[in-house]
Write a protein that holds these residues in place. Sequence first.
Motif, PDB file in Angstrom:
ATOM      1  N   LEU A 174      42.874  39.697  31.317  1.00  0.00           N
ATOM      2  CA  LEU A 174      42.023  40.879  31.170  1.00  0.00           C
ATOM      3  C   LEU A 174      42.746  42.172  31.540  1.00  0.00           C
ATOM      4  CD1 LEU A 174      38.805  39.346  32.760  1.00  0.00           C
ATOM      5  CD2 LEU A 174      39.178  39.827  30.326  1.00  0.00           C
ATOM      6  N   ARG A 175      43.963  42.033  32.057  1.00  0.00           N
ATOM      7  CA  ARG A 175      44.776  43.176  32.490  1.00  0.00           C
ATOM      8  C   ARG A 175      44.083  43.988  33.582  1.00  0.00           C
ATOM      9  NH1 ARG A 175      44.824  43.268  27.038  1.00  0.00           N
ATOM     10  NH2 ARG A 175      43.766  45.258  26.914  1.00  0.00           N
ATOM     11  N   ILE A 176      43.503  43.252  34.552  1.00  0.00           N
ATOM     12  CA  ILE A 176      42.886  43.884  35.715  1.00  0.00           C
ATOM     13  C   ILE A 176      43.416  43.178  36.954  1.00  0.00           C
ATOM     14  CG2 ILE A 176      40.798  44.642  34.504  1.00  0.00           C
ATOM     15  CD1 ILE A 176      39.343  42.206  35.682  1.00  0.00           C
ATOM     16  N   SER A 177      43.221  43.789  38.115  1.00  0.00           N
ATOM     17  CA  SER A 177      43.707  43.164  39.351  1.00  0.00           C
ATOM     18  C   SER A 177      42.868  41.933  39.683  1.00  0.00           C
ATOM     19  CB  SER A 177      43.648  44.163  40.509  1.00  0.00           C
ATOM     20  OG  SER A 177      42.302  44.378  40.894  1.00  0.00           O
ATOM     21  N   GLN A 178      43.474  41.023  40.440  1.00  0.00           N
ATOM     22  CA  GLN A 178      42.751  39.826  40.876  1.00  0.00           C
ATOM     23  C   GLN A 178      41.569  40.207  41.758  1.00  0.00           C
ATOM     24  OE1 GLN A 178      45.342  36.826  42.548  1.00  0.00           O
ATOM     25  NE2 GLN A 178      46.821  37.081  40.888  1.00  0.00           N
ATOM     26  N   ASP A 179      41.738  41.235  42.562  1.00  0.00           N
ATOM     27  CA  ASP A 179      40.656  41.695  43.428  1.00  0.00           C
ATOM     28  C   ASP A 179      39.467  42.204  42.612  1.00  0.00           C
ATOM     29  OD1 ASP A 179      39.586  42.271  46.078  1.00  0.00           O
ATOM     30  OD2 ASP A 179      39.857  44.385  45.524  1.00  0.00           O
ATOM     31  N   THR A 180      39.755  42.980  41.575  1.00  0.00           N
ATOM     32  CA  THR A 180      38.681  43.482  40.711  1.00  0.00           C
ATOM     33  C   THR A 180      37.977  42.318  40.036  1.00  0.00           C
ATOM     34  OG1 THR A 180      39.799  45.583  40.314  1.00  0.00           O
ATOM     35  CG2 THR A 180      38.161  44.908  38.680  1.00  0.00           C
ATOM     36  N   TYR A 181      38.736  41.360  39.516  1.00  0.00           N
ATOM     37  CA  TYR A 181      38.119  40.198  38.862  1.00  0.00           C
ATOM     38  C   TYR A 181      37.232  39.434  39.847  1.00  0.00           C
ATOM     39  CZ  TYR A 181      36.992  36.080  36.366  1.00  0.00           C
ATOM     40  OH  TYR A 181      36.258  35.077  35.785  1.00  0.00           O
ATOM     41  N   ARG A 182      37.718  39.224  41.053  1.00  0.00           N
ATOM     42  CA  ARG A 182      36.912  38.504  42.060  1.00  0.00           C
ATOM     43  C   ARG A 182      35.601  39.246  42.342  1.00  0.00           C
ATOM     44  NH1 ARG A 182      42.051  37.765  44.505  1.00  0.00           N
ATOM     45  NH2 ARG A 182      42.765  35.665  44.109  1.00  0.00           N
ATOM     46  N   ARG A 183      35.665  40.586  42.425  1.00  0.00           N
ATOM     47  CA  ARG A 183      34.434  41.360  42.657  1.00  0.00           C
ATOM     48  C   ARG A 183      33.464  41.189  41.489  1.00  0.00           C
ATOM     49  NH1 ARG A 183      38.100  45.300  44.280  1.00  0.00           N
ATOM     50  NH2 ARG A 183      37.559  46.617  42.495  1.00  0.00           N
ATOM     51  N   TYR A 184      33.981  41.174  40.263  1.00  0.00           N
ATOM     52  CA  TYR A 184      33.125  40.940  39.097  1.00  0.00           C
ATOM     53  C   TYR A 184      32.470  39.562  39.194  1.00  0.00           C
ATOM     54  CZ  TYR A 184      35.375  44.834  36.517  1.00  0.00           C
ATOM     55  OH  TYR A 184      35.838  46.050  36.092  1.00  0.00           O
ATOM     56  N   GLU A 185      33.288  38.553  39.450  1.00  0.00           N
ATOM     57  CA  GLU A 185      32.784  37.181  39.439  1.00  0.00           C
ATOM     58  C   GLU A 185      31.866  36.888  40.626  1.00  0.00           C
ATOM     59  OE1 GLU A 185      34.968  33.112  39.871  1.00  0.00           O
ATOM     60  OE2 GLU A 185      35.245  33.789  37.789  1.00  0.00           O
ATOM     61  N   ASN A 186      32.013  37.615  41.693  1.00  0.00           N
ATOM     62  CA  ASN A 186      31.124  37.444  42.856  1.00  0.00           C
ATOM     63  C   ASN A 186      29.857  38.280  42.738  1.00  0.00           C
ATOM     64  OD1 ASN A 186      32.838  35.627  44.117  1.00  0.00           O
ATOM     65  ND2 ASN A 186      33.948  37.237  45.213  1.00  0.00           N
TER      66      ASN A 186
END
Length: 184
Positions: free
Chosen positions: A30-42
């Motif tokens: 998705l070309r985003i940071s792992q932290d941003t993805y984790r916030r989305y998924e949480n």
Amino acid sequence: MQERIKEVAARIKELREILDISQESMASDLRISQDTYRRYENGEEDIPASILYEISRKLGVEMSILLTGEAPRMHYFTVTRKGQGVSVERRKQYKYQNLAANFINKKAEPFIVTVEPKPESTPVHTNSHPGQEFNLILEGSLKLFIKDHEIVLEEGDSIYFDSSCDHAMVALNNKPARFLAIIM
């Protein structure tokens, strides 16, 4: 709204885990940071529609499954009555209504998008996603920012562009702008 964000996030997490895809791989694709993805998924942060679209493609499901938890059922046509599109409030500055949520195997995602006026004349955040996009202004005026270009669009004007370029928009004249957006 917060509950709906958590429901969408839970569906994404469940599908990702079923498909045995890591959070790191999702973030990278998705070309985003792992932290941003984790916030989305949480369910801690709202997912932009463009990212949600890419997540659905990566997971191999219709975007409507992520939004509603139900699979689309229509093969030949789907009708969406005025104001009845599936609401996709995925970015604070824009309101989306999906116009074909119930159609199977779409080749494009059509939305009615409303941009509320803000005091700033330039956008705070830009957006980008793979593919192309078509916008037709239905009401109001909109300033569209694509890379280093600023284009003013009035009611009836349209634009087709490479949506992998950074882009954003602001409503003009202190009035909301509404447009048809088709993401391919």
